[in-house]
Write an enzyme that holds these catalytic residues in place. Structure first.
Site, PDB file in Angstrom:
ATOM      1  N   TYR A  62      16.674  25.620  61.286  1.00 18.79           N
ATOM      2  CA  TYR A  62      17.198  26.379  59.901  1.00 18.79           C
ATOM      3  C   TYR A  62      17.014  27.882  60.002  1.00 18.79           C
ATOM      4  O   TYR A  62      17.922  28.573  59.849  1.00 18.79           O
ATOM      5  CB  TYR A  62      16.801  25.700  58.554  1.00 18.79           C
ATOM      6  CG  TYR A  62      17.301  26.329  57.431  1.00 18.79           C
ATOM      7  CD1 TYR A  62      18.369  26.042  56.899  1.00 18.79           C
ATOM      8  CD2 TYR A  62      16.510  27.367  56.766  1.00 18.79           C
ATOM      9  CE1 TYR A  62      18.968  26.478  55.612  1.00 18.79           C
ATOM     10  CE2 TYR A  62      17.157  27.973  55.371  1.00 18.79           C
ATOM     11  CZ  TYR A  62      18.333  27.364  55.061  1.00 18.79           C
ATOM     12  OH  TYR A  62      18.943  28.073  53.917  1.00 18.79           O
ATOM     13  N   SER A 100      19.242  33.740  54.463  1.00 20.83           N
ATOM     14  CA  SER A 100      18.050  33.385  53.947  1.00 20.83           C
ATOM     15  C   SER A 100      16.879  34.010  54.459  1.00 20.83           C
ATOM     16  O   SER A 100      16.723  34.584  55.491  1.00 20.83           O
ATOM     17  CB  SER A 100      17.666  31.988  54.419  1.00 20.83           C
ATOM     18  OG  SER A 100      16.360  31.194  53.978  1.00 20.83           O
TER      19      SER A 100
END
Ligand code: NAP
Length: 238
Positions: A152, A139
């Site tokens: 995250y 990501s």
């Protein structure tokens, strides 16, 4: 008997994983689909078969990292594997100072630990074949800090590092590792229980766009590797 190459995709029941399954089927791959939700997996399997390719499904909770290697190897069987897409992941929002330790551990367990074990499950067969492509879905959060996305972001930065480690260790066996780091994609991840985010989804990419980029990296001739790509909404990051 099909002679199609085979791709295994984790998190194939939804979002980027589902779109990648369909796109790789369009490119001539038989697809092995892994996620927890059997009904959703069966639906995606039907979509893969609609493209004229074989689909098999495995309902598996990838949080159970100790069982991954044996279960994936049994699922893949004697047919071997050409492509592994490590896509399953949990989205999680919460401030670092306040989040429960158990939540932190869960994010690391799925987003890093399960990829570690899925990859190690397929390395022996790829080494034997002296070929294989592993695509890890990281990501933009691996590189940019966003408030409340700290855990995250750490998990995806760790995944980038893990991918680079496997890449340099396994290339002598003919195995390629590609990191795909998307910006915001309009998938159900934004509506899961562990994510509290109120973004305008209209500016996000579709999962089909990201799947298209993944397929392009996979189809590159074996003499080359896309080590990493970032795929961002052209309207800008958020
Ligand atoms: P999604 O639609 O929510 O898909 C997540 C997939 O992971 C589902 O198929 C889910 O299936 C599976 N999964 C979740 N927990 C699992 C578990 N414990 N065991 C097995 N499978 C599990 O989300 P997505 O956006 O497509 O996300 C796919 C990947 O892209 C993730 O790694 C995510 O971090 C990454 N990513 C997403 C974005 C974005 O903006 N959407 C941006 C960058 C990166 P089941 O529920 O059936 O198990």
């Amino acid at each position: 008997m099909s002679n199609s190459p085979r791709a295994l995709i984790t998190g194939a029941s939804s979002g980027i994983g589902r779109a990648t399954a369909i796109a790789l089927a369009e490119a001539g791959y038989d697809i092995l689909l892994v996620a927890r939700d059997e009904a959703k997996l069966a639906k995606v399997a039907g979509e893969v078969e609609g493209k004229g390719q074989k689909a098999t499904t495995l309902s598996l909770d990838l949080n159970d990292v100790e069982t991954i290697q044996s279960k994936l190897q049994a699922f893949i069987g004697e047919g071997g594997l050409d492509v592994l897409v490590n896509n399953a992941g949990i989205g999680y929002t919460g401030r670092l100072a306040e989040m429960p330790l158990a939540d932190w551990q869960q994010v690391m367990n799925l987003n890093v630990g399960s990829v570690f074990e899925c990859t190690r499950a397929v390395l022996p067969m790829m080494r034997k074949a002296k070929a294989g492509t592993i695509v890890n879905i990281a990501s933009v959060a691996a590189y940019n800090a966003f408030p409340e996305w700290g855990a995250y972001g750490v998990s995806k930065a760790a995944l980038v590092s893990l991918s680079k480690g496997f890449a340099v260790e396994e290339r002598e066996h003919g195995i390629r590792v590609t990191i795909v780091s998307p910006g915001a994609v309009n998938t159900p991840i934004w509506d899961t229980d562990t994510v509290d985010a109120d973004f305008d989804k209209a500016g996000m990419m579709t999962p089909e766009v990201v799947a298209g980029a993944i397929v392009q990296t996979v189809l590159l001739p074996a003499a080359a590797v896309v080590e990493e790509i970032r795929v961002m909404p052209s309207g800008g990051a958020f």
